[in-house]
Design a protein around this motif. Structure first.
Motif, PDB file in Angstrom:
ATOM      1  N   SER A 106     -42.326 -53.391 127.040  1.00  0.00           N
ATOM      2  CA  SER A 106     -42.618 -53.771 128.421  1.00  0.00           C
ATOM      3  C   SER A 106     -43.806 -54.724 128.447  1.00  0.00           C
ATOM      4  N   TYR A 107     -44.012 -55.317 129.602  1.00  0.00           N
ATOM      5  CA  TYR A 107     -45.129 -56.249 129.769  1.00  0.00           C
ATOM      6  C   TYR A 107     -45.810 -55.949 131.099  1.00  0.00           C
ATOM      7  N   ALA A 108     -47.128 -56.019 131.104  1.00  0.00           N
ATOM      8  CA  ALA A 108     -47.887 -55.755 132.326  1.00  0.00           C
ATOM      9  C   ALA A 108     -49.052 -56.727 132.430  1.00  0.00           C
ATOM     10  N   VAL A 109     -49.333 -57.144 133.630  1.00  0.00           N
ATOM     11  CA  VAL A 109     -50.538 -57.904 133.974  1.00  0.00           C
ATOM     12  C   VAL A 109     -51.247 -57.093 135.045  1.00  0.00           C
ATOM     13  N   ALA A 110     -52.507 -56.754 134.822  1.00  0.00           N
ATOM     14  CA  ALA A 110     -53.156 -55.782 135.702  1.00  0.00           C
ATOM     15  C   ALA A 110     -54.615 -56.118 135.945  1.00  0.00           C
ATOM     16  N   ALA A 111     -55.062 -55.776 137.148  1.00  0.00           N
ATOM     17  CA  ALA A 111     -56.465 -55.929 137.505  1.00  0.00           C
ATOM     18  C   ALA A 111     -57.067 -54.642 138.055  1.00  0.00           C
ATOM     19  N   GLU A 112     -56.223 -53.648 138.343  1.00  0.00           N
ATOM     20  CA  GLU A 112     -56.685 -52.419 138.978  1.00  0.00           C
ATOM     21  C   GLU A 112     -56.666 -51.242 138.006  1.00  0.00           C
ATOM     22  N   PRO A 113     -57.525 -50.248 138.208  1.00  0.00           N
ATOM     23  CA  PRO A 113     -57.467 -49.038 137.375  1.00  0.00           C
ATOM     24  C   PRO A 113     -56.113 -48.353 137.524  1.00  0.00           C
ATOM     25  N   SER A 114     -55.617 -47.820 136.431  1.00  0.00           N
ATOM     26  CA  SER A 114     -54.345 -47.093 136.488  1.00  0.00           C
ATOM     27  C   SER A 114     -54.604 -45.643 136.890  1.00  0.00           C
ATOM     28  N   PRO A 115     -53.565 -44.942 137.329  1.00  0.00           N
ATOM     29  CA  PRO A 115     -53.692 -43.496 137.469  1.00  0.00           C
ATOM     30  C   PRO A 115     -53.870 -42.850 136.094  1.00  0.00           C
ATOM     31  N   TYR A 116     -54.254 -41.582 136.099  1.00  0.00           N
ATOM     32  CA  TYR A 116     -54.218 -40.832 134.851  1.00  0.00           C
ATOM     33  C   TYR A 116     -52.758 -40.704 134.431  1.00  0.00           C
ATOM     34  N   TYR A 117     -52.521 -40.809 133.118  1.00  0.00           N
ATOM     35  CA  TYR A 117     -51.147 -40.988 132.634  1.00  0.00           C
ATOM     36  C   TYR A 117     -50.996 -40.334 131.277  1.00  0.00           C
ATOM     37  N   ARG A 118     -49.799 -39.807 131.059  1.00  0.00           N
ATOM     38  CA  ARG A 118     -49.471 -39.211 129.761  1.00  0.00           C
ATOM     39  C   ARG A 118     -48.017 -39.536 129.433  1.00  0.00           C
ATOM     40  N   ASN A 119     -47.769 -40.061 128.252  1.00  0.00           N
ATOM     41  CA  ASN A 119     -46.411 -40.305 127.778  1.00  0.00           C
ATOM     42  C   ASN A 119     -46.029 -39.129 126.882  1.00  0.00           C
ATOM     43  N   ALA A 120     -45.119 -38.282 127.355  1.00  0.00           N
ATOM     44  CA  ALA A 120     -44.708 -37.094 126.600  1.00  0.00           C
ATOM     45  C   ALA A 120     -43.462 -37.338 125.770  1.00  0.00           C
ATOM     46  N   ILE A 121     -43.046 -38.595 125.658  1.00  0.00           N
ATOM     47  CA  ILE A 121     -41.845 -38.933 124.891  1.00  0.00           C
ATOM     48  C   ILE A 121     -42.194 -39.399 123.492  1.00  0.00           C
ATOM     49  N   GLY A 122     -43.234 -40.220 123.367  1.00  0.00           N
ATOM     50  CA  GLY A 122     -43.614 -40.751 122.065  1.00  0.00           C
ATOM     51  C   GLY A 122     -44.938 -41.479 122.136  1.00  0.00           C
ATOM     52  N   ASP A 123     -45.378 -41.989 120.995  1.00  0.00           N
ATOM     53  CA  ASP A 123     -46.628 -42.748 120.923  1.00  0.00           C
ATOM     54  C   ASP A 123     -46.468 -44.096 121.623  1.00  0.00           C
ATOM     55  N   GLU A 124     -47.586 -44.651 122.062  1.00  0.00           N
ATOM     56  CA  GLU A 124     -47.615 -46.001 122.602  1.00  0.00           C
ATOM     57  C   GLU A 124     -48.524 -46.871 121.741  1.00  0.00           C
ATOM     58  N   CYS A 125     -48.074 -48.104 121.535  1.00  0.00           N
ATOM     59  CA  CYS A 125     -48.885 -49.133 120.883  1.00  0.00           C
ATOM     60  C   CYS A 125     -48.944 -50.299 121.857  1.00  0.00           C
ATOM     61  N   VAL A 126     -50.104 -50.501 122.452  1.00  0.00           N
ATOM     62  CA  VAL A 126     -50.269 -51.531 123.477  1.00  0.00           C
ATOM     63  C   VAL A 126     -51.103 -52.660 122.890  1.00  0.00           C
ATOM     64  N   TYR A 127     -50.508 -53.857 122.847  1.00  0.00           N
ATOM     65  CA  TYR A 127     -51.223 -55.031 122.325  1.00  0.00           C
ATOM     66  C   TYR A 127     -51.867 -55.769 123.494  1.00  0.00           C
ATOM     67  N   VAL A 128     -53.171 -56.020 123.397  1.00  0.00           N
ATOM     68  CA  VAL A 128     -53.902 -56.726 124.441  1.00  0.00           C
ATOM     69  C   VAL A 128     -53.798 -58.220 124.174  1.00  0.00           C
ATOM     70  N   GLU A 129     -52.897 -58.857 124.919  1.00  0.00           N
ATOM     71  CA  GLU A 129     -52.690 -60.292 124.734  1.00  0.00           C
ATOM     72  C   GLU A 129     -53.872 -61.097 125.257  1.00  0.00           C
ATOM     73  N   LYS A 130     -54.400 -60.680 126.396  1.00  0.00           N
ATOM     74  CA  LYS A 130     -55.466 -61.432 127.052  1.00  0.00           C
ATOM     75  C   LYS A 130     -56.310 -60.471 127.870  1.00  0.00           C
ATOM     76  N   GLY A 131     -57.594 -60.798 128.005  1.00  0.00           N
ATOM     77  CA  GLY A 131     -58.487 -59.982 128.808  1.00  0.00           C
ATOM     78  C   GLY A 131     -59.032 -58.795 128.037  1.00  0.00           C
ATOM     79  N   SER A 132     -59.423 -57.763 128.771  1.00  0.00           N
ATOM     80  CA  SER A 132     -60.029 -56.583 128.160  1.00  0.00           C
ATOM     81  C   SER A 132     -59.795 -55.387 129.067  1.00  0.00           C
ATOM     82  N   ALA A 133     -60.077 -54.207 128.525  1.00  0.00           N
ATOM     83  CA  ALA A 133     -59.936 -52.990 129.326  1.00  0.00           C
ATOM     84  C   ALA A 133     -60.728 -51.872 128.682  1.00  0.00           C
ATOM     85  N   THR A 134     -61.177 -50.958 129.508  1.00  0.00           N
ATOM     86  CA  THR A 134     -61.696 -49.682 129.045  1.00  0.00           C
ATOM     87  C   THR A 134     -60.562 -48.672 129.149  1.00  0.00           C
ATOM     88  N   VAL A 135     -60.304 -47.969 128.048  1.00  0.00           N
ATOM     89  CA  VAL A 135     -59.250 -46.965 128.036  1.00  0.00           C
ATOM     90  C   VAL A 135     -59.920 -45.599 127.919  1.00  0.00           C
TER      91      VAL A 135
END
Length: 398
Positions: A106-135
């Motif tokens: 999937s692809y996302a462009v974001a400027a707002e804080p996300s809700p609290y979130y949990r993926n109970a299906i499998g691991d996630e590997c998120v590549y930061v193409e541009k910008g920055s974030a606190t996780v």
């Protein structure tokens, strides 16, 4: 990861009494993989980690997919998916590009804080193409910058807080775990000398992140009868999930920056496995980074034509100028999909143009899957429709 970490306060002995300053007990949670038979960590909560006060349906974004039939190589322009990051977050507004029963991209462009979130299906590997974030995670905080892979184990509660310029995130969601390749590791899990990166390159949470609160909603993606067997729930916890005062073990989130990947080169062209960085069940993740190229006097630096007999190849172009695709319309933010059963390789003009090159200044993230990928709504929306004919320069009836 088979590398032990301890952060915050933990008792001297596992599964023993660990008391708060007021004399009450902390609540121990084992977070482990493969039914107590693989990596795990123990987390110590101030509140009861299973105490929920509500659970409602979370209506997920469109996760339906359509087969790539008739078989066609494709060029998908991800930068055309979002006009703006305003009002968007990484969790709820990611759009499905490609997917199968093992992995979704999937692809996302974001400027707002996300809700609290949990993926109970499998691991996630998120590549930061541009910008920055606190996780923020239940294990602590990670600062993600451009070029980072953010590895988040299955069932890790977390949220994304984009930096001042927002974040562009290329999200790889597995139905399994994602880890460094076994051939890079000793039988005890240490990185070997031939590995293109090592433990020093991984950034992990260095302190606990304790937050107080009650009736906290967490979005949970889990198995069910939705598209691709995925559904969502909004679970409300009596106390804040980020009430962990300490944890230890070998399971935790981390970041790895693509600039720390040491490329493997040779006198003649090296095959794609030298670019592998992570693997999951039925797929691998590779990165093509700036590097010296082949130095045999008659070398051809761009790849030879090759047939993906067993896999689909997805290349995300995120930096520099990818030499093999010159003349195809591919640019930054593009994805090329080369499906199994189709022989692909460089554009004809790129072969001669590459001769004599000493280095390539390119950056791309590749996912190879061993089951066919289908097109998500986002992939269908930004398919250029002409890439398949760029090698021949024409289409019958066109």
């Amino acid at each position: 990861m088979a590398h032990y970490r301890q952060v915050g306060q933990v008792p001297p002995k596992r599964h023993t009494q660990f008391r708060k300053p007021d004399g009450g007990l902390y609540y121990e949670e084992l977070m482990g993989e493969e039914g107590f038979s693989s990596d795990s960590s123990l987390l110590y909560h101030a509140g009861v980690p299973s105490a929920i006060v509500d659970s409602q349906v979370w209506d997920l974004p469109d996760l339906a997919t359509v087969a790539n039939h008739p078989l066609t190589p494709r060029h998908l322009k991800l930068h055309d998916l979002f006009a703006s990051a305003a009002g968007l977050n990484v969790v709820e507004h990611r759009r499905l590009v490609l997917g199968n029963g093992d992995v979704r991209i999937s692809y996302a462009v974001a400027a707002e804080p996300s809700p609290y979130y949990r993926n109970a299906i499998g691991d996630e590997c998120v590549y930061v193409e541009k910008g920055s974030a606190t996780v923020e995670t239940v294990f602590g905080v990670l600062e993600a910058r451009e070029g980072d892979y953010v590895l988040i184990p299955r069932a890790t509660t977390h949220r994304w807080l984009p930096g001042p310029s927002g974040v562009h995130a290329y999200c790889i969601e597995a139905n399994s775990h994602i880890a460094p390749l076994k051939r890079y590791l000793s039988r005890y899990g240490q990185f070997l000398e031939h590995a293109p990166y090592c433990e020093r390159d991984l950034v992990t949470p260095s302190a606990v992140h304790v937050v107080e609160g009650t009736d906290v909603e967490v979005l949970v993606k889990h198995r069910g009868n939705g598209p691709s067997g995925i559904v969502g729930s909004r679970m409300t916890y009596a106390t804040h999930p980020f009430d962990v005062v300490g944890w230890d073990g070998c399971l935790y989130p981390y970041t790895f920056n693509v600039s720390d990947f040491e490329p493997i080169t040779g006198r003649i062209h090296q095959p794609p496995p030298v670019h592998q960085v992570f693997e999951g069940h039925n797929f691998v993740i590779c990165n093509f980074v700036p590097r010296k190229v082949d130095y045999h006097p008659l070398s051809v630096p761009v790849p030879y034509y090759h047939s993906n007999v067993d896999s689909d190849e997805v290349m995300f172009y995120c930096g520099g100028d990818y030499e093999a695709r010159k003349g195809s319309g591919i640019g930054l933010g593009s994805i090329s999909l080369h499906p199994g059963g189709y022989a692909h390789g460089p554009q004809p003009s790129a072969i001669e143009a590459s001769l004599g090159a000493e280095s390539f200044e390119e950056l791309a993230v590749m996912v190879d899957t061993f089951r066919p990928l289908e097109l998500g709504e986002a992939g269908r929306a930004v398919d250029d429709g002409v890439y398949a004919w760029t090698w021949s320069g024409r289409r019958l009836g066109g």
